[in-house]
Every structure is written in C-alpha cells, then in structure tokens.
Scaffold this motif. Sequence first.
Motif, PDB file in Angstrom:
ATOM      1  N   LEU A 147       0.842  -1.203   0.000  1.00 43.40           N
ATOM      2  CA  LEU A 147       0.000   0.000   0.000  1.00 43.40           C
ATOM      3  C   LEU A 147       0.877   1.253   0.000  1.00 43.40           C
ATOM      4  O   LEU A 147       0.620   2.219  -0.729  1.00 43.40           O
ATOM      5  N   ASN A 148       1.947   1.213   0.788  1.00 41.70           N
ATOM      6  CA  ASN A 148       2.851   2.368   0.842  1.00 41.70           C
ATOM      7  C   ASN A 148       3.508   2.638  -0.510  1.00 41.70           C
ATOM      8  O   ASN A 148       3.724   3.796  -0.873  1.00 41.70           O
ATOM      9  N   GLN A 149       3.812   1.561  -1.243  1.00 39.49           N
ATOM     10  CA  GLN A 149       4.392   1.726  -2.593  1.00 39.49           C
ATOM     11  C   GLN A 149       3.416   2.484  -3.496  1.00 39.49           C
ATOM     12  O   GLN A 149       3.821   3.340  -4.280  1.00 39.49           O
ATOM     13  N   CYS A 150       2.128   2.157  -3.358  1.00 37.38           N
ATOM     14  CA  CYS A 150       1.101   2.819  -4.172  1.00 37.38           C
ATOM     15  C   CYS A 150       1.020   4.295  -3.797  1.00 37.38           C
ATOM     16  O   CYS A 150       0.922   5.173  -4.669  1.00 37.38           O
ATOM     17  N   LEU A 151       1.055   4.569  -2.500  1.00 38.78           N
ATOM     18  CA  LEU A 151       0.961   5.955  -2.031  1.00 38.78           C
ATOM     19  C   LEU A 151       2.199   6.745  -2.456  1.00 38.78           C
ATOM     20  O   LEU A 151       2.106   7.915  -2.850  1.00 38.78           O
ATOM     21  N   GLU A 152       3.337   6.078  -2.394  1.00 38.49           N
ATOM     22  CA  GLU A 152       4.601   6.722  -2.796  1.00 38.49           C
ATOM     23  C   GLU A 152       4.544   7.083  -4.286  1.00 38.49           C
ATOM     24  O   GLU A 152       4.942   8.180  -4.686  1.00 38.49           O
ATOM     25  N   ALA A 153       4.017   6.144  -5.091  1.00 40.12           N
ATOM     26  CA  ALA A 153       3.888   6.422  -6.541  1.00 40.12           C
ATOM     27  C   ALA A 153       2.921   7.582  -6.750  1.00 40.12           C
ATOM     28  O   ALA A 153       3.149   8.464  -7.595  1.00 40.12           O
ATOM     29  N   ALA A 154       1.861   7.612  -5.961  1.00 42.30           N
ATOM     30  CA  ALA A 154       0.828   8.644  -6.126  1.00 42.30           C
ATOM     31  C   ALA A 154       1.405  10.049  -5.938  1.00 42.30           C
ATOM     32  O   ALA A 154       1.135  10.956  -6.733  1.00 42.30           O
ATOM     33  N   ILE A 155       2.232  10.225  -4.916  1.00 36.88           N
ATOM     34  CA  ILE A 155       2.691  11.593  -4.596  1.00 36.88           C
ATOM     35  C   ILE A 155       3.745  12.137  -5.560  1.00 36.88           C
ATOM     36  O   ILE A 155       4.113  13.307  -5.472  1.00 36.88           O
ATOM     37  N   TRP A 156       4.179  11.260  -6.493  1.00 37.42           N
ATOM     38  CA  TRP A 156       5.132  11.744  -7.503  1.00 37.42           C
ATOM     39  C   TRP A 156       4.428  12.148  -8.791  1.00 37.42           C
ATOM     40  O   TRP A 156       5.066  12.363  -9.827  1.00 37.42           O
ATOM     41  N   ALA A 157       3.121  12.292  -8.712  1.00 38.78           N
ATOM     42  CA  ALA A 157       2.366  12.750  -9.886  1.00 38.78           C
ATOM     43  C   ALA A 157       2.710  14.209 -10.180  1.00 38.78           C
ATOM     44  O   ALA A 157       3.064  14.967  -9.270  1.00 38.78           O
ATOM     45  N   PRO A 158       2.579  14.598 -11.464  1.00 35.99           N
ATOM     46  CA  PRO A 158       2.820  16.008 -11.778  1.00 35.99           C
ATOM     47  C   PRO A 158       1.751  16.887 -11.121  1.00 35.99           C
ATOM     48  O   PRO A 158       0.606  16.458 -10.938  1.00 35.99           O
ATOM     49  N   ASN A 159       2.146  18.096 -10.737  1.00 38.52           N
ATOM     50  CA  ASN A 159       1.168  19.029 -10.143  1.00 38.52           C
ATOM     51  C   ASN A 159       1.696  20.437 -10.336  1.00 38.52           C
ATOM     52  O   ASN A 159       2.840  20.725 -10.012  1.00 38.52           O
ATOM     53  N   CYS A 209      -4.059  12.337 -11.741  1.00 42.36           N
ATOM     54  CA  CYS A 209      -2.764  11.736 -12.102  1.00 42.36           C
ATOM     55  C   CYS A 209      -2.245  10.881 -10.937  1.00 42.36           C
ATOM     56  O   CYS A 209      -1.712   9.780 -11.139  1.00 42.36           O
ATOM     57  N   ALA A 210      -2.391  11.410  -9.739  1.00 47.54           N
ATOM     58  CA  ALA A 210      -1.908  10.685  -8.548  1.00 47.54           C
ATOM     59  C   ALA A 210      -2.668   9.364  -8.392  1.00 47.54           C
ATOM     60  O   ALA A 210      -2.079   8.320  -8.092  1.00 47.54           O
ATOM     61  N   ILE A 211      -3.960   9.415  -8.630  1.00 48.66           N
ATOM     62  CA  ILE A 211      -4.756   8.181  -8.492  1.00 48.66           C
ATOM     63  C   ILE A 211      -4.337   7.156  -9.545  1.00 48.66           C
ATOM     64  O   ILE A 211      -4.229   5.966  -9.267  1.00 48.66           O
ATOM     65  N   GLN A 212      -4.067   7.631 -10.758  1.00 54.73           N
ATOM     66  CA  GLN A 212      -3.630   6.679 -11.791  1.00 54.73           C
ATOM     67  C   GLN A 212      -2.260   6.095 -11.442  1.00 54.73           C
ATOM     68  O   GLN A 212      -2.030   4.898 -11.619  1.00 54.73           O
ATOM     69  N   ASN A 213      -1.352   6.920 -10.909  1.00 53.89           N
ATOM     70  CA  ASN A 213      -0.063   6.376 -10.440  1.00 53.89           C
ATOM     71  C   ASN A 213      -0.309   5.290  -9.403  1.00 53.89           C
ATOM     72  O   ASN A 213       0.325   4.233  -9.410  1.00 53.89           O
TER      73      ASN A 213
END
Length: 187
Positions: free
Chosen positions: A25-37, A117-121
């Motif tokens: 789950l943390n891997q998913c959250l980590e990927a999410a926060i690297w979305a462009p913004n 974008c974060a959700i798709q990551n």
Amino acid sequence: MFLQLVQQRRTIYQFIDQKVESKKLNQCLEAAIWAPNHGLTQPWRFYVIGNQTQQALTQLYAKLRADKRALAGSEEHQAIYLKACDRFMANPQIVIVGQVCSSDSVKSKEDYAACACAIQNFQLAAWEQGLGVQWSTGPIINEAETYQLLGLNSAEIKLIGILYMGYPECIPESQRLPLSKVVKSYP
Ligand SMILES: Cc1cc2nc3c(=O)[nH]c(=O)nc-3n(C[C@H](O)[C@H](O)[C@H](O)COP(=O)(O)O)c2cc1C
C-alpha cells in the motif's frame, strides 16, 4: 513493459479475501505523490481506512444504497442494506482521496487534474504488485457524515474519490477506441 502494464490494468470490482500488505500500500501511495502538479501544490490527501472506520462507513454506504433503491422500513430495503454491508466490508482495503480546496477556480481545476494523475499512479503501482483498484466517485464521498467520520472540514478538503483495493477475484475485459478514432495528425 510500461505499455503492457497500462493496457492490462483493469478496474477491479471483486476481491479475494486477502489483506493488502502495508508495504505494498505504501508503494502505491509513494507512486501517487510523484504525480505532476502545477506549482507543486501537492493537492492530494490520502485517508487510509482501518477496520473500525470501514465498519462505520459500511453503515452509511449501505443506507445510501438502500434508500436509493427501496422504501425505508420495507423488507426490500433491509435486504439491500444487508447485501450492501457485505459488499462494502468485502473490500480488503479502502483509501479515500481528498483534494485541498482552493478559492481560485483555475488552481482548483489543475489540482483536480493532479489528483487524478496521482490516483492513476496509485492504480498502476497497485497493478504492478498484483493488486487491483476500483476508483469510485460514488455518493458516499459527498456525505457530511463521511467528512465527520474522517474528522475533515469540507471547506478545507474536498473528497474526490474512494479507492477500493485488494487482490482481484476476477479481471473484467475492457476496450478502447482505436487510435485512428481519437488522434488527428497535422502536417
Ligand atoms: C474520475 C473517475 C471516476 C470513476 N468513478 C467510478 C465509479 O463511481 N464507479 C465505478 O464503478 N467506476 C468508476 N470509475 C472507473 C471507470 O468506470 C473505469 O475506469 C472504466 O470502466 C474503464 O475500465 P478500466 O479502468 O478497467 O479500463 C471511475 C473512473 C474515473 C477516471
């Protein structure tokens, strides 16, 4: 291969009875926060739901579902309510996504795009680890009671999605229009 990961990811509606490891789950959250913004607003907030909160949300989810489909107090209402409770509790993990509110309409639109974008990551990181996600904008995220349960102020945070996740029980088919229908090239 990245394209394969993107093409094979599906929205998952049914999960096997197996917990999601917090490391995954943390891997998913980590990927999410690297979305462009835009402007590094980092407008996303993730609310990881534990069992006690899931139970409280279950009652709300089931009530909303039953109220929409049958007369309160009827047998049908009760049957839908109970089925909805089982359905909601069968989600091995739930993460609710919030967007930090902004009074600037342009920023708000851009921030919503960034959250998407974060959700798709998140979804792709899940899929890579064998996990499936259903991204839902169902009515539960609009309820004042949901904000209350999560201790959120709706003037500060807008809930924009609920992510149901777990190991897929079955993987549905999906399709897309061919590129020729959606791409126009110019000389
Ligand atoms: C902004 C957004 C909102 C969505 N809301 C819901 C929803 O409320 N319920 C649902 O079942 N799926 C929802 N989905 C998932 C789509 O239904 C799903 O992506 C679509 O059917 C294509 O399937 P696929 O993800 O397997 O390619 C949503 C997707 C997006 C991007």
